[in-house]
Design a protein around this motif. Structure first.
Motif, short mmCIF file in Angstrom:
data_model
loop_
_atom_site.label_atom_id
_atom_site.label_comp_id
_atom_site.label_asym_id
_atom_site.label_seq_id
_atom_site.Cartn_x
_atom_site.Cartn_y
_atom_site.Cartn_z
N LEU A 28 12.21 3.23 0.79
CA LEU A 28 13.58 3.47 0.36
C LEU A 28 14.05 2.52 -0.74
O LEU A 28 15.13 2.67 -1.28
N SER A 29 13.24 1.54 -1.09
CA SER A 29 13.58 0.70 -2.24
C SER A 29 13.36 1.46 -3.54
O SER A 29 13.78 1.02 -4.60
N GLY A 30 12.73 2.62 -3.45
CA GLY A 30 12.52 3.45 -4.63
C GLY A 30 11.07 3.53 -5.07
O GLY A 30 10.75 4.25 -6.00
N ASN A 31 10.18 2.80 -4.43
CA ASN A 31 8.78 2.84 -4.81
C ASN A 31 8.02 3.80 -3.90
O ASN A 31 8.15 3.75 -2.68
N GLY A 32 7.23 4.67 -4.52
CA GLY A 32 6.47 5.64 -3.73
C GLY A 32 5.47 4.94 -2.83
O GLY A 32 5.45 5.13 -1.63
N GLY A 33 4.64 4.10 -3.42
CA GLY A 33 3.70 3.32 -2.64
C GLY A 33 2.63 4.18 -1.99
O GLY A 33 2.58 5.39 -2.11
N ILE A 34 1.75 3.53 -1.26
CA ILE A 34 0.64 4.21 -0.61
C ILE A 34 1.13 5.17 0.45
O ILE A 34 0.50 6.20 0.74
N GLY A 35 2.27 4.88 1.07
CA GLY A 35 2.79 5.76 2.11
C GLY A 35 3.06 7.16 1.61
O GLY A 35 2.66 8.15 2.23
N LEU A 36 3.71 7.27 0.47
CA LEU A 36 4.02 8.57 -0.10
C LEU A 36 2.75 9.29 -0.51
O LEU A 36 2.59 10.50 -0.29
N GLN A 37 1.82 8.57 -1.09
CA GLN A 37 0.54 9.16 -1.47
C GLN A 37 -0.21 9.65 -0.24
O GLN A 37 -0.84 10.71 -0.26
N ARG A 38 -0.16 8.87 0.81
CA ARG A 38 -0.86 9.24 2.04
C ARG A 38 -0.26 10.52 2.64
O ARG A 38 -0.98 11.41 3.08
N MET A 39 1.07 10.60 2.65
CA MET A 39 1.71 11.79 3.19
C MET A 39 1.33 13.01 2.38
O MET A 39 1.04 14.09 2.94
N ALA A 40 1.30 12.88 1.06
CA ALA A 40 0.91 14.01 0.22
C ALA A 40 -0.53 14.42 0.51
O ALA A 40 -0.85 15.62 0.58
N TYR A 41 -1.39 13.44 0.71
CA TYR A 41 -2.80 13.73 1.04
C TYR A 41 -2.89 14.48 2.36
O TYR A 41 -3.62 15.48 2.48
N LEU A 42 -2.17 14.02 3.37
CA LEU A 42 -2.22 14.67 4.68
C LEU A 42 -1.72 16.10 4.61
O LEU A 42 -2.29 17.01 5.22
N LEU A 43 -0.63 16.32 3.87
CA LEU A 43 -0.09 17.66 3.72
C LEU A 43 -1.08 18.58 3.00
O LEU A 43 -1.25 19.74 3.37
N ASN A 44 -1.73 18.03 1.98
CA ASN A 44 -2.70 18.84 1.25
C ASN A 44 -3.88 19.21 2.14
O ASN A 44 -4.36 20.35 2.12
N ARG A 45 -4.36 18.27 2.94
CA ARG A 45 -5.46 18.55 3.87
C ARG A 45 -5.05 19.61 4.91
O ARG A 45 -5.90 20.30 5.46
#
Length: 502
Positions: A357-374
């Motif tokens: 929520l500080s505004g940085n996507g970070g690994i968490g956002l990337q991980r969620m996108a990866y999980l959704l894609n899988r």
């Protein structure tokens, strides 16, 4: 935005205009098979042509500046004001008696004048199910009505009666739309939702308050292993078919939650689900078949994607099996066609693996996108956000925008999103005196409030939906306030607190 229904009177056109209404100009090409749900008006934007629209003698119809321009010849003096003398319209509209529709369009004229807009039949005695006299000026105005059809026919008309003009007049029409079973006509309310069942079975003085604020607005139905009466396959298929069919009969849009993944909720308060992957595939296949290609929104397996990144919940072969099950579910729901929109659950904005929520996507956002894609999000309409949680709509939309951008950047997936607004009127719970504590108190926290009822979305969201039925408990585990009912059980105390925001 939903539009309020209007009162209307069924009218019959004079017999003398029968010939006019049944002699459309030749179409440039044969019309495609007409839809029963969704958008019924063909070529209502008039970008380059007026295909599928015709005019009777006394009017020429052309596409001008991306609008339909009806150039109406002046009428003899004795016919001035008789709109029905000249008609512009489209036929072949499938109308179903008792179903809700919305007609909308933009209109203006080269001078101040009146015309008449109808939805009707084109055969004697030319009954109408919607008829309105319009005051047009030289400035375009938006018109919209939601109505229940009194007519049933495969040859309904959208007609604009433009005749009876004292002088030559240009009538411009644009964005003509006739829809049914969309958000515009409204979301179907589950008549057997938990709040309504409580209201109908009690003399508690809070019943009227809870009915008006909650029970009348519960527009989502959850389906899980509790629906598998007798044979699991035929049981869930029959339940879904009955629910979607009831919504379709009203021209309303149903929202369903599929919640039967094995290992559901990581053994938490809402644990359960199918026994194994094979049983789940049978269940979700039957669930999809029950929709029968009719309009529906499906929220697919809340928390299942986000929790798949927790090795304490699921890992190894079980993790791969979960990806496979979710992929299978998206694939089979997609096969139900364009009227079915699936939103694979994407957690919430302050989930451990969600947005920083500080505004940085970070690994968490990337991980969620990866999980959704899988999990097959590329076959879904998009993702659901904040299901059964409390983050404000603004915070959820910030997450939705970032998650959609991440999916597009990393995987080329164009994902939309919906937000659960059932209990987010006061935003997420934070520890008093510690505003940076973020999302805590997931189980029946105090001070939460009802959010906006189900409707078309704002801030980037496609829809804002009551997904968690307000008043249903989050659980009765040690993390919950003392006296909390089991997960999914309706509590009038929780419901009243949400109404009052305390």
């Amino acid at each position: 935005m939903r539009h309020l229904p209007i009162a209307f009177t069924a009218l019959a056109l004079p017999a003398l205009v029968g010939a006019l209404l049944t002699v459309p100009a030749p179409a440039a090409e044969a019309a495609p098979e007409q839809a029963v749900y969704g958008e019924l008006a063909r070529n209502g934007a008039f970008s380059t042509t007026t295909d599928y629209w015709w005019g009777t003698p006394g009017v020429s119809v052309n596409s001008v500046d991306g609008m339909l321009r009806a150039a109406v010849e002046p009428a003899p003096k004795e016919q001035v004001g008789q709109w029905y003398r000249t008609v512009v319209g489209q036929n072949g509209i499938k109308l179903r008696q008792g179903v809700t529709y919305t007609l909308s369009f933009d209109a203006k004229a080269s001078r101040d004048t009146q015309i008449k807009s109808t939805v009707q039949l084109g055969t004697d005695p030319y009954p109408t199910t919607l008829a309105n006299v319009l005051d047009l000026t030289t400035t375009a105005k938006r018109f919209s009505w939601t109505f229940t059809s009194q007519l049933g026919s495969d040859d309904g008309h959208i007609d604009f009666q433009v005749g009876g003009q004292a002088v030559r007049t240009d009538i411009d029409l644009d964005n003509v739309s006739l829809t049914t079973s969309t958000a515009r006509e409204g979301f179907y309310t589950d008549p057997a939702n938990t709040a309504m069942k409580w209201v109908q079975g009690t003399t508690d003085p809070r019943a009227a308050k809870i009915k008006a604020a909650i029970a009348d607005h519960n527009t989502v139905k959850w389906f899980g292993n509790w629906d598998a009466d007798g044979d699991a396959t035929t049981g869930i298929q029959a339940e879904v078919s009955k629910y979607v069919g009831a919504a379709a009969a009203q021209g309303k849009l149903p929202v369903l939650v599929a919640y039967d993944i094995p290992g559901r909720d990581c053994g938490g308060a809402s644990s359960g689900g199918s026994a194994d992957a094979d049983r789940y595939k049978q269940w979700i296949d039957a669930f999809a078949q029950g929709i029968e290609r009719r309009p529906a929104l499906v929220i697919l397996e809340p928390d299942a994607v986000a929790q798949s990144s927790d090795p304490g919940c699921i890992s190894g072969e079980a993790l791969e099996a979960r990806f496979d099950m979710l992929w299978y579910a998206n694939q089979h729901l997609q096969a139900q066609g364009t009227y079915v929109r699936t939103y694979l659950d994407g957690g919430n904005a302050t989930w451990t693996l969600g947005q920083d929520l500080s505004g940085n996507g970070g690994i968490g956002l990337q991980r969620m996108a990866y999980l959704l894609n899988r999990s097959g999000v590329s076959m879904a309409r998009g993702v659901s956000i904040g299901v059964s949680n409390f983050d404000s709509t603004d915070i959820s939309n910030q997450y939705g925008n970032k998650l959609a951008a991440q999916l597009r950047t990393d995987f080329g997936v164009d994902a939309r999103w919906v937000v659960d607004t059932a209990r987010n009127g006061n935003g997420a719970y934070v520890i008093p005196g510690d505003p940076s504590s973020g999302h805590v108190g997931f189980c029946n926290p105090a001070g939460r409030k009802l959010g906006v009822t189900s409707r078309a979305g704002t801030g980037g969201a496609e829809y804002l939906l009551w997904i968690k039925n307000p008043g249903d408990s989050d659980g009765d585990s040690a993390e919950c306030p003392a006296g909390s009912p089991p997960a999914g059980s309706f509590s009038p105390d929780l419901a009243e607190r949400l109404i009052d925001g305390r």
